[in-house]
Design a protein around this motif. Structure first.
Motif, PDB file in Angstrom:
ATOM      1  N   GLU A 253       0.875  -1.181   0.000  1.00  0.00           N
ATOM      2  CA  GLU A 253       0.000   0.000   0.000  1.00  0.00           C
ATOM      3  C   GLU A 253       0.906   1.223   0.000  1.00  0.00           C
ATOM      4  N   SER A 254       1.118   1.769  -1.190  1.00  0.00           N
ATOM      5  CA  SER A 254       2.050   2.875  -1.332  1.00  0.00           C
ATOM      6  C   SER A 254       1.686   3.691  -2.560  1.00  0.00           C
ATOM      7  N   ASP A 255       2.553   4.654  -2.899  1.00  0.00           N
ATOM      8  CA  ASP A 255       2.338   5.492  -4.070  1.00  0.00           C
ATOM      9  C   ASP A 255       3.090   4.874  -5.248  1.00  0.00           C
ATOM     10  N   PRO A 256       2.384   4.292  -6.236  1.00  0.00           N
ATOM     11  CA  PRO A 256       3.078   3.619  -7.347  1.00  0.00           C
ATOM     12  C   PRO A 256       3.906   4.567  -8.201  1.00  0.00           C
ATOM     13  N   GLU A 257       3.461   5.820  -8.360  1.00  0.00           N
ATOM     14  CA  GLU A 257       4.209   6.770  -9.182  1.00  0.00           C
ATOM     15  C   GLU A 257       5.553   7.106  -8.555  1.00  0.00           C
ATOM     16  N   LEU A 258       5.566   7.320  -7.230  1.00  0.00           N
ATOM     17  CA  LEU A 258       6.819   7.632  -6.548  1.00  0.00           C
ATOM     18  C   LEU A 258       7.754   6.424  -6.555  1.00  0.00           C
ATOM     19  N   LEU A 259       7.198   5.222  -6.325  1.00  0.00           N
ATOM     20  CA  LEU A 259       8.053   4.037  -6.305  1.00  0.00           C
ATOM     21  C   LEU A 259       8.608   3.710  -7.693  1.00  0.00           C
ATOM     22  N   THR A 260       7.906   4.136  -8.746  1.00  0.00           N
ATOM     23  CA  THR A 260       8.448   3.965 -10.094  1.00  0.00           C
ATOM     24  C   THR A 260       9.764   4.710 -10.252  1.00  0.00           C
ATOM     25  N   LEU A 261       9.861   5.891  -9.627  1.00  0.00           N
ATOM     26  CA  LEU A 261      11.123   6.635  -9.629  1.00  0.00           C
ATOM     27  C   LEU A 261      12.244   5.818  -9.001  1.00  0.00           C
ATOM     28  N   VAL A 262      11.926   5.115  -7.915  1.00  0.00           N
ATOM     29  CA  VAL A 262      12.929   4.301  -7.221  1.00  0.00           C
ATOM     30  C   VAL A 262      13.433   3.192  -8.121  1.00  0.00           C
ATOM     31  N   TRP A 263      12.496   2.403  -8.691  1.00  0.00           N
ATOM     32  CA  TRP A 263      12.907   1.241  -9.499  1.00  0.00           C
ATOM     33  C   TRP A 263      13.641   1.682 -10.759  1.00  0.00           C
ATOM     34  N   ASN A 264      13.169   2.744 -11.412  1.00  0.00           N
ATOM     35  CA  ASN A 264      13.829   3.218 -12.636  1.00  0.00           C
ATOM     36  C   ASN A 264      15.262   3.668 -12.360  1.00  0.00           C
ATOM     37  N   ASN A 265      15.474   4.359 -11.249  1.00  0.00           N
ATOM     38  CA  ASN A 265      16.822   4.813 -10.918  1.00  0.00           C
ATOM     39  C   ASN A 265      17.736   3.648 -10.570  1.00  0.00           C
ATOM     40  N   LEU A 266      17.220   2.680  -9.808  1.00  0.00           N
ATOM     41  CA  LEU A 266      18.043   1.532  -9.432  1.00  0.00           C
ATOM     42  C   LEU A 266      18.393   0.689 -10.651  1.00  0.00           C
ATOM     43  N   PHE A 267      17.414   0.440 -11.546  1.00  0.00           N
ATOM     44  CA  PHE A 267      17.689  -0.338 -12.753  1.00  0.00           C
ATOM     45  C   PHE A 267      18.640   0.410 -13.675  1.00  0.00           C
ATOM     46  N   SER A 268      18.450   1.725 -13.792  1.00  0.00           N
ATOM     47  CA  SER A 268      19.317   2.536 -14.653  1.00  0.00           C
ATOM     48  C   SER A 268      20.764   2.475 -14.183  1.00  0.00           C
ATOM     49  N   ASN A 269      20.972   2.605 -12.874  1.00  0.00           N
ATOM     50  CA  ASN A 269      22.336   2.535 -12.334  1.00  0.00           C
ATOM     51  C   ASN A 269      22.945   1.146 -12.528  1.00  0.00           C
ATOM     52  N   ALA A 270      22.125   0.118 -12.314  1.00  0.00           N
ATOM     53  CA  ALA A 270      22.633  -1.250 -12.465  1.00  0.00           C
ATOM     54  C   ALA A 270      23.101  -1.490 -13.897  1.00  0.00           C
ATOM     55  N   MET A 271      22.306  -1.049 -14.878  1.00  0.00           N
ATOM     56  CA  MET A 271      22.688  -1.226 -16.285  1.00  0.00           C
ATOM     57  C   MET A 271      23.888  -0.355 -16.638  1.00  0.00           C
ATOM     58  N   LYS A 272      23.923   0.835 -16.109  1.00  0.00           N
ATOM     59  CA  LYS A 272      24.948   1.814 -16.459  1.00  0.00           C
ATOM     60  C   LYS A 272      26.338   1.361 -16.026  1.00  0.00           C
ATOM     61  N   PHE A 273      26.423   0.829 -14.804  1.00  0.00           N
ATOM     62  CA  PHE A 273      27.735   0.503 -14.256  1.00  0.00           C
ATOM     63  C   PHE A 273      28.118  -0.971 -14.410  1.00  0.00           C
ATOM     64  N   THR A 274      27.295  -1.738 -15.139  1.00  0.00           N
ATOM     65  CA  THR A 274      27.630  -3.134 -15.422  1.00  0.00           C
ATOM     66  C   THR A 274      28.243  -3.220 -16.813  1.00  0.00           C
ATOM     67  N   ASP A 275      29.413  -3.812 -16.884  1.00  0.00           N
ATOM     68  CA  ASP A 275      30.098  -3.931 -18.168  1.00  0.00           C
ATOM     69  C   ASP A 275      29.390  -4.934 -19.070  1.00  0.00           C
ATOM     70  N   SER A 276      29.721  -4.862 -20.341  1.00  0.00           N
ATOM     71  CA  SER A 276      29.153  -5.789 -21.318  1.00  0.00           C
ATOM     72  C   SER A 276      29.450  -7.229 -20.911  1.00  0.00           C
ATOM     73  N   GLY A 277      28.415  -8.064 -20.963  1.00  0.00           N
ATOM     74  CA  GLY A 277      28.566  -9.463 -20.568  1.00  0.00           C
ATOM     75  C   GLY A 277      28.346  -9.706 -19.091  1.00  0.00           C
ATOM     76  N   GLY A 278      28.023  -8.659 -18.326  1.00  0.00           N
ATOM     77  CA  GLY A 278      27.799  -8.800 -16.895  1.00  0.00           C
ATOM     78  C   GLY A 278      26.387  -9.253 -16.568  1.00  0.00           C
ATOM     79  N   ASN A 279      26.059  -9.248 -15.266  1.00  0.00           N
ATOM     80  CA  ASN A 279      24.760  -9.731 -14.801  1.00  0.00           C
ATOM     81  C   ASN A 279      24.060  -8.662 -13.961  1.00  0.00           C
ATOM     82  N   VAL A 280      22.750  -8.616 -14.093  1.00  0.00           N
ATOM     83  CA  VAL A 280      21.893  -7.787 -13.237  1.00  0.00           C
ATOM     84  C   VAL A 280      20.764  -8.676 -12.746  1.00  0.00           C
ATOM     85  N   SER A 281      20.529  -8.667 -11.441  1.00  0.00           N
ATOM     86  CA  SER A 281      19.483  -9.533 -10.879  1.00  0.00           C
ATOM     87  C   SER A 281      18.493  -8.708 -10.070  1.00  0.00           C
ATOM     88  N   LEU A 282      17.250  -9.191 -10.111  1.00  0.00           N
ATOM     89  CA  LEU A 282      16.156  -8.557  -9.362  1.00  0.00           C
ATOM     90  C   LEU A 282      15.443  -9.621  -8.560  1.00  0.00           C
TER      91      LEU A 282
END
Length: 368
Positions: A253-282
């Motif tokens: 029970e939360s604000d989905p729009e605000l939490l979207t900011l959280v997930w987008n930033n975390l996923f963006s950072n994970a992709m950004k700082f992972t080198d080619s051929g690396g792994n990202v897990s959720l």
């Protein structure tokens, strides 16, 4: 020896007792003055009249008594003015000088407690609150100055790139390949500049409580999958392996729009700082009354010192990645987590990657 601060109820009791004591001292002083005057009157009357109470001698005794009363009153007035100077006028001037420095922009000023007969009185309470206020103002002023300096620096970088490549695009005889390369650099810098301004505005609205949480009950796993799919093009281009472990029917029970900011930033950072051929897990799991979301990557990782400041505005522990971010994304994440009543933490190791953990209170019934 550190001075212990009184709590608000104790301060109130102390103020009442202090006022009662001042009243008692004042009452005893007046009583003593009146008693002295009466005794003086009777003494003079007895000496002059020798128990012979004639009209003339009574008048003489009254005149002498009046003169002595005036002298005693004057003496006590002088004593009271001296007392007021040390207990009222001097402390007020002491406080006013501090206020004037604050008005002139000096937030480092601190007023020392007034030492007198009383360890705790009204003025010392005012001074204590004044010092607390100036300490807060000093911290806010430092943050404001740092914020302006960082914003100026972050704005200058993409603007300089745009200006340089814009000038190069005007070069006569430029090949189509170079023109496309320079145009892409201008476009990327413009996008970065737009993202910076957008994040600054969002963070400002969040910190000034201009965005209010609108709670609703929804499936958190579905939201995480939708946000992750938005980065499909990125992980395919970088050949990043995606691993998911999402528990079903986890409702929050939360604000989905605000939490979207959280997930987008975390996923963006994970992709950004992972080198080619690396792994990202959720992963998403439940622990008692909480939903636990973990976003992990196999990127460059962060040091323990950097981890302590990673959620601060404009903080970038690795300067080599300065062109890839502006240091506001995680500050937004932290602020949103605070607003929705969640918690975020990070564990990382240099060269091995990072894991961001978000803890939210879940809705066990999952009913809207």
């Amino acid at each position: 020896m550190k001075k212990r601060k009184l709590s608000e109820p104790n301060c109130r009791i102390v103020r009442v007792l202090y006022s009662a004591r001042r009243f008692a001292v004042f009452f005893m002083m007046i009583s003593f003055t009146v008693t002295c005057c009466m005794l003086l009157f009777l003494f003079i009357l007895q000496k002059t009249a020798e128990i012979d109470f004639t009209k003339e001698k009574v008048e003489l005794a009254a005149k002498l008594t009046f003169g002595n009363v005036m002298f005693i009153s004057l003496l006590f007035t002088v004593i009271d003015e001296i007392r007021r100077w040390f207990t009222v006028t001097k402390p007020v001037r002491h406080i006013v000088k501090g206020v004037e420095k604050i008005m002139n922009g000096d937030f480092s000023v601190r007023i020392s407690p007034i030492r007198g007969l009383d360890n705790v009185d009204g003025f010392n309470i005012i001074i204590d609150y004044f010092n607390r206020m100036t300490e807060e103002l000093s911290g806010i002023e430092t943050l404001r100055t740092d914020f302006i300096a960082n914003v100026s620096h972050e704005l200058k970088t993409p603007l300089a790139v745009i200006q340089n490549y814009g000038t190069m695009l005007q070069t006569p005889g430029l090949s189509d390949e170079k023109r496309a390369e320079y145009a892409k650099a201008v476009t990327d810098s413009s996008r970065r500049l737009a993202e910076l301004i957008t994040n600054i505005l969002k963070l400002n609205r969040l910190e000034n409580q201009q965005i209010f949480s609108e709670k609703k009950i929804y499936n958190l796993g579905e939201q995480l999958c939708e946000c992750l799919l938005n980065f499909e093009r990125v992980w395919e281009e970088k050949n990043i392996e995606i691993y998911t472990d999402i528990e079903e029917d986890v409702f929050v029970e939360s604000d989905p729009e605000l939490l979207t900011l959280v997930w987008n930033n975390l996923f963006s950072n994970a992709m950004k700082f992972t080198d080619s051929g690396g792994n990202v897990s959720l992963s998403l799991e439940t622990e008692e009354d909480f939903a636990i979301v973990r976003v992990s990557d196999t990127g460059c990782g962060i040091s323990s010192d950097t981890g302590q400041h990673i959620f601060e505005k404009f903080y970038q522990g690795d300067t080599s990645h300065a062109m890839q971010g502006n240091g506001l994304g995680l500050a937004l994440v932290k602020r949103v987590a605070d607003i929705v009543g969640g918690d975020i933490s990070v564990s990382s190791e240099l060269g091995k990657g990072s894991t961001f953990t978000v803890k939210l209170r879940r809705n066990a019934h999952g009913t809207v």
